[in-house]
Motif scaffolding. Structure first.
Motif, PDB file in Angstrom:
ATOM      1  N   LYS B  49     -27.012   8.612  30.520  1.00 53.16           N
ATOM      2  CA  LYS B  49     -27.874   9.796  30.374  1.00 53.16           C
ATOM      3  C   LYS B  49     -27.107  10.944  29.714  1.00 53.16           C
ATOM      4  O   LYS B  49     -27.654  11.668  28.880  1.00 53.16           O
ATOM      5  CB  LYS B  49     -28.374  10.255  31.744  1.00 53.16           C
ATOM      6  CG  LYS B  49     -29.523   9.435  32.289  1.00 53.16           C
ATOM      7  CD  LYS B  49     -30.014  10.071  33.570  1.00 53.16           C
ATOM      8  CE  LYS B  49     -30.977   9.194  34.316  1.00 53.16           C
ATOM      9  NZ  LYS B  49     -31.298   9.706  35.654  1.00 53.16           N
ATOM     10  N   ALA B  52     -26.778  10.262  26.131  1.00 50.72           N
ATOM     11  CA  ALA B  52     -28.071  10.402  25.436  1.00 50.72           C
ATOM     12  C   ALA B  52     -28.448  11.875  25.283  1.00 50.72           C
ATOM     13  O   ALA B  52     -29.454  12.204  24.641  1.00 50.72           O
ATOM     14  CB  ALA B  52     -29.149   9.655  26.210  1.00 50.72           C
ATOM     15  N   GLY B  53     -27.659  12.744  25.909  1.00 49.96           N
ATOM     16  CA  GLY B  53     -27.899  14.189  25.777  1.00 49.96           C
ATOM     17  C   GLY B  53     -28.982  14.726  26.688  1.00 49.96           C
ATOM     18  O   GLY B  53     -29.475  15.835  26.478  1.00 49.96           O
ATOM     19  N   VAL B  54     -29.342  13.947  27.723  1.00 49.32           N
ATOM     20  CA  VAL B  54     -30.418  14.419  28.607  1.00 49.32           C
ATOM     21  C   VAL B  54     -29.886  14.913  29.956  1.00 49.32           C
ATOM     22  O   VAL B  54     -30.643  15.368  30.800  1.00 49.32           O
ATOM     23  CB  VAL B  54     -31.507  13.337  28.838  1.00 49.32           C
ATOM     24  CG1 VAL B  54     -32.199  13.015  27.541  1.00 49.32           C
ATOM     25  CG2 VAL B  54     -30.929  12.076  29.460  1.00 49.32           C
ATOM     26  N   LEU B  55     -28.590  14.810  30.168  1.00 48.98           N
ATOM     27  CA  LEU B  55     -27.967  15.281  31.401  1.00 48.98           C
ATOM     28  C   LEU B  55     -26.659  15.963  31.006  1.00 48.98           C
ATOM     29  O   LEU B  55     -25.957  15.476  30.117  1.00 48.98           O
ATOM     30  CB  LEU B  55     -27.693  14.081  32.322  1.00 48.98           C
ATOM     31  CG  LEU B  55     -27.226  14.351  33.740  1.00 48.98           C
ATOM     32  CD1 LEU B  55     -28.337  15.015  34.554  1.00 48.98           C
ATOM     33  CD2 LEU B  55     -26.825  13.044  34.434  1.00 48.98           C
ATOM     34  N   THR B  56     -26.360  17.070  31.668  1.00 50.98           N
ATOM     35  CA  THR B  56     -25.118  17.771  31.295  1.00 50.98           C
ATOM     36  C   THR B  56     -23.937  17.256  32.107  1.00 50.98           C
ATOM     37  O   THR B  56     -24.089  16.892  33.270  1.00 50.98           O
ATOM     38  CB  THR B  56     -25.249  19.298  31.511  1.00 50.98           C
ATOM     39  OG1 THR B  56     -25.791  19.514  32.806  1.00 50.98           O
ATOM     40  CG2 THR B  56     -26.100  19.949  30.476  1.00 50.98           C
ATOM     41  N   ARG B  73     -25.798  19.432  20.188  1.00 49.98           N
ATOM     42  CA  ARG B  73     -26.337  18.838  21.405  1.00 49.98           C
ATOM     43  C   ARG B  73     -27.865  18.677  21.337  1.00 49.98           C
ATOM     44  O   ARG B  73     -28.402  17.654  21.737  1.00 49.98           O
ATOM     45  CB  ARG B  73     -25.929  19.720  22.599  1.00 49.98           C
ATOM     46  CG  ARG B  73     -26.237  19.159  23.975  1.00 49.98           C
ATOM     47  CD  ARG B  73     -25.519  17.854  24.250  1.00 49.98           C
ATOM     48  NE  ARG B  73     -24.083  17.987  24.377  1.00 49.98           N
ATOM     49  CZ  ARG B  73     -23.433  18.065  25.537  1.00 49.98           C
ATOM     50  NH1 ARG B  73     -24.089  18.058  26.668  1.00 49.98           N
ATOM     51  NH2 ARG B  73     -22.126  18.148  25.568  1.00 49.98           N
ATOM     52  N   GLU B  74     -28.546  19.696  20.789  1.00 50.17           N
ATOM     53  CA  GLU B  74     -30.020  19.628  20.768  1.00 50.17           C
ATOM     54  C   GLU B  74     -30.567  18.632  19.734  1.00 50.17           C
ATOM     55  O   GLU B  74     -31.761  18.346  19.718  1.00 50.17           O
ATOM     56  CB  GLU B  74     -30.638  21.014  20.562  1.00 50.17           C
ATOM     57  CG  GLU B  74     -30.302  21.691  19.282  1.00 50.17           C
ATOM     58  CD  GLU B  74     -29.113  22.622  19.427  1.00 50.17           C
ATOM     59  OE1 GLU B  74     -29.013  23.578  18.656  1.00 50.17           O
ATOM     60  OE2 GLU B  74     -28.255  22.399  20.288  1.00 50.17           O
ATOM     61  N   ASN B  75     -29.649  18.098  18.870  1.00 45.98           N
ATOM     62  CA  ASN B  75     -30.114  17.120  17.871  1.00 45.98           C
ATOM     63  C   ASN B  75     -29.679  15.687  18.174  1.00 45.98           C
ATOM     64  O   ASN B  75     -29.935  14.781  17.369  1.00 45.98           O
ATOM     65  CB  ASN B  75     -29.610  17.514  16.474  1.00 45.98           C
ATOM     66  CG  ASN B  75     -30.269  18.803  16.012  1.00 45.98           C
ATOM     67  OD1 ASN B  75     -31.431  19.044  16.309  1.00 45.98           O
ATOM     68  ND2 ASN B  75     -29.515  19.638  15.327  1.00 45.98           N
ATOM     69  N   TYR B  77     -30.903  13.638  20.201  1.00 47.22           N
ATOM     70  CA  TYR B  77     -32.059  12.748  20.336  1.00 47.22           C
ATOM     71  C   TYR B  77     -32.429  12.074  19.002  1.00 47.22           C
ATOM     72  O   TYR B  77     -33.040  11.003  18.997  1.00 47.22           O
ATOM     73  CB  TYR B  77     -33.267  13.514  20.906  1.00 47.22           C
ATOM     74  CG  TYR B  77     -33.959  14.416  19.919  1.00 47.22           C
ATOM     75  CD1 TYR B  77     -33.482  15.688  19.663  1.00 47.22           C
ATOM     76  CD2 TYR B  77     -35.076  13.993  19.214  1.00 47.22           C
ATOM     77  CE1 TYR B  77     -34.099  16.526  18.744  1.00 47.22           C
ATOM     78  CE2 TYR B  77     -35.704  14.811  18.298  1.00 47.22           C
ATOM     79  CZ  TYR B  77     -35.212  16.074  18.060  1.00 47.22           C
ATOM     80  OH  TYR B  77     -35.831  16.879  17.144  1.00 47.22           O
ATOM     81  N   GLN B  78     -32.030  12.709  17.889  1.00 47.01           N
ATOM     82  CA  GLN B  78     -32.393  12.141  16.587  1.00 47.01           C
ATOM     83  C   GLN B  78     -31.571  10.899  16.232  1.00 47.01           C
ATOM     84  O   GLN B  78     -31.997  10.087  15.411  1.00 47.01           O
ATOM     85  CB  GLN B  78     -32.214  13.196  15.493  1.00 47.01           C
ATOM     86  CG  GLN B  78     -33.221  14.325  15.616  1.00 47.01           C
ATOM     87  CD  GLN B  78     -33.012  15.416  14.589  1.00 47.01           C
ATOM     88  OE1 GLN B  78     -31.913  15.614  14.093  1.00 47.01           O
ATOM     89  NE2 GLN B  78     -34.067  16.151  14.283  1.00 47.01           N
ATOM     90  N   VAL B  80     -29.958   8.901  18.735  1.00 48.53           N
ATOM     91  CA  VAL B  80     -29.763   8.018  19.889  1.00 48.53           C
ATOM     92  C   VAL B  80     -31.057   7.300  20.274  1.00 48.53           C
ATOM     93  O   VAL B  80     -32.132   7.879  20.250  1.00 48.53           O
ATOM     94  CB  VAL B  80     -29.237   8.848  21.092  1.00 48.53           C
ATOM     95  CG1 VAL B  80     -29.374   8.071  22.389  1.00 48.53           C
ATOM     96  CG2 VAL B  80     -27.774   9.234  20.888  1.00 48.53           C
ATOM     97  N   ARG B 106     -41.330  12.943  16.793  1.00 45.63           N
ATOM     98  CA  ARG B 106     -40.018  12.891  16.136  1.00 45.63           C
ATOM     99  C   ARG B 106     -40.086  13.335  14.676  1.00 45.63           C
ATOM    100  O   ARG B 106     -39.062  13.445  14.004  1.00 45.63           O
ATOM    101  CB  ARG B 106     -39.475  11.463  16.170  1.00 45.63           C
ATOM    102  CG  ARG B 106     -38.881  11.057  17.491  1.00 45.63           C
ATOM    103  CD  ARG B 106     -38.286   9.671  17.377  1.00 45.63           C
ATOM    104  NE  ARG B 106     -37.639   9.254  18.595  1.00 45.63           N
ATOM    105  CZ  ARG B 106     -36.431   9.618  18.968  1.00 45.63           C
ATOM    106  NH1 ARG B 106     -35.729  10.424  18.191  1.00 45.63           N
ATOM    107  NH2 ARG B 106     -35.914   9.203  20.096  1.00 45.63           N
TER     108      ARG B 106
END
Lengths: 220, 214
Positions: B49, B52-56, B73-75, B77-78, B80, B106
């Motif tokens: 997680k 995948a950038g969904v948990l710090t 960090r906010e990108n 998701y593009q 992964v 997306r």
């Protein structure tokens, strides 16, 4: 912008199929307005009471429905897939747009019901009322959306929402009551200029602060 | 041909007072595949997680370097794609609607035919118009693969990749990992020894394991 629209579209399509929020909201509005109608009976309350009661119903209907946008994602476990397909700002703005449309819809119903059922709920300055309606809905949607995001991560979602929302929404509701009262008395818009400035400031602060903190709330 | 690196430096994660892992360091480059293993509760899914950038993370850091440029960090998701048991898709929509919606959110231009190709690839084409809530657990695992590869990611994160899958499904995962883009990276979190074939190197999270913080 497209991402925001499609997140809104996802929620809208989901709502049409699942009716997470809309049924609860409509039922709440009908019950609340009926209770006020029966409790007043044939008595004529002062105009400012109607202005207050109008926004009280709006406040509690927002409490009963607007949290669903984030709470349903957490409860169903779909918040992870949402995090994987969009950045946090798009998610927040998409959810905000959905809540904005929902609150406009439900508040329009409340307004129509009030005008139809309460003879004393007579708006004399429509310009003032509609501007307050617009800014008020914007503020309610913004604050409700960010509070919904916060409480969706908590264990006691249902009880926490009104507790957190009350102090945040109170200044907004007070301004809206003042403006509505003034609009019902037919006073010119200049008389409530200060209240309108507070409304605009509130909306700008809420949306800016929400965008800034949402990333932190959403990731943990 | 892209070049992607994942650099993990002194990564630490705690939940309240409980330490999940600490001092995790590794680096993985384009074309490499890595297995993450460890006992239950060792933090495999948590690590997935985070990556995948969904948990710090609690301390340390990780970064994806794409063509010598750090991915914000906010990108993440593009680039992964994640498949995991705790991933839940929108079950009020059909498989096709889910994928169409994900492509639109997306901002990927995909024709219906391209989406159907992905559904054929994961073996769900015949059930594409059924609501996801009517799917079996194996079919739900397959639709997760479809959503993970929809945007042709550079990084594929697979958490328990073969859970709930039948033999056909397992063969699909074998092919997917084997044929995954040569410039991409694959991380597989698993305890199943038969899944170890997916990677060249193994990290055991038990070596960074749970110590109660006093």
């Amino acid at each position: 912008m497209k991402k925001i629209y499609y997140i809104f579209y996802k929620d809208f399509s989901s709502e049409l199929r699942m009716r997470f929020a809309i049924n609860a909201l409509i039922m709440f509005v009908i019950v609340a307005v009926s209770t006020i109608l029966f409790s007043l009976g044939s008595e004529n309350a002062p105009q400012n009471v109607y202005a207050g009661m109008f926004w009280v119903v709006v406040f509690f209907s927002a409490m009963s429905g607007l949290s669903r946008t984030f709470v349903s994602e957490e409860e169903r476990g779909t918040s992870l897939i949402l995090s994987l397909i969009a950045n946090p700002i798009s998610i927040f703005l998409g959810k905000f747009l959905f809540n904005l449309v929902l609150i406009f819809f439900i508040n329009s119903i409340i307004t129509m019901l009030y005008m139809f059922l309460f003879q004393e709920f007579l708006i004399k300055n429509w310009m003032s009322f509609l501007l307050a309606f617009l800014l008020g809905n914007f503020g309610i949607a913004a604050s409700s959306t960010i509070i919904a995001a916060i409480i969706s991560k908590a264990n006691v979602k249902g009880t926490l929402y009104p507790v957190l929302a009350f102090p945040v929404l109170l200044p907004l509701i007070l301004m809206l009551i003042e403006i509505t009262k003034s609009a019902m008395e037919g006073n010119p818009i200049n008389d409530v200029e200060a209240e309108f400035l507070v409304l605009v400031s509130y909306d700008v602060i809420m949306i800016t602060a929400s965008i800034l903190v949402f990333d932190i709330i959403w990731r943990d | 041909m892209n070049k992607i690196d994942l650099i993990v430096t002194n990564l630490k994660k705690t939940f309240n007072r409980r330490l999940v892992f600490d001092g995790l360091n590794f680096e993985i480059k384009s074309g490499e595949k890595l297995i993450i293993t460890g006992k239950n509760g060792s933090g495999k899914s948590t690590l997935m997680k985070i990556l995948a950038g969904v948990l710090t993370e609690s301390a340390g850091f990780f970064q994806y370097i794409l063509n010598d440029k750090k991915v914000d960090r906010e990108n993440i998701y593009q680039i992964v794609g994640l498949v995991s048991p705790y991933l839940v898709l929108y079950d009020e929509f059909t498989a096709f609607e889910n994928l169409k919606l994900f492509a639109r959110i997306r901002n990927i231009k995909m024709s219906d035919e391209e989406i159907n190709q992905i559904l054929k690839k994961v073996g769900l084409f015949d059930r594409r118009n059924d609501l996801v809530r009517t799917y079996s657990s194996g079919m739900k695992q397959r639709i997760k693969y479809a959503s993970a590869i929809l945007h042709n990611p550079l990084v594929l994160l697979l958490d328990e990749p073969t859970s709930n899958l039948d033999l056909d499904g397992k063969n699909f995962v074998d092919e997917l990992v084997e044929d995954f883009r040569s410039d991409g990276i694959v991380l597989v979190a698993t305890n199943e020894s038969q899944d170890f074939k997916y990677g060249q190197n193994i990290i055991n999270l038990d070596n960074f394991h749970n110590i109660q913080v006093k």
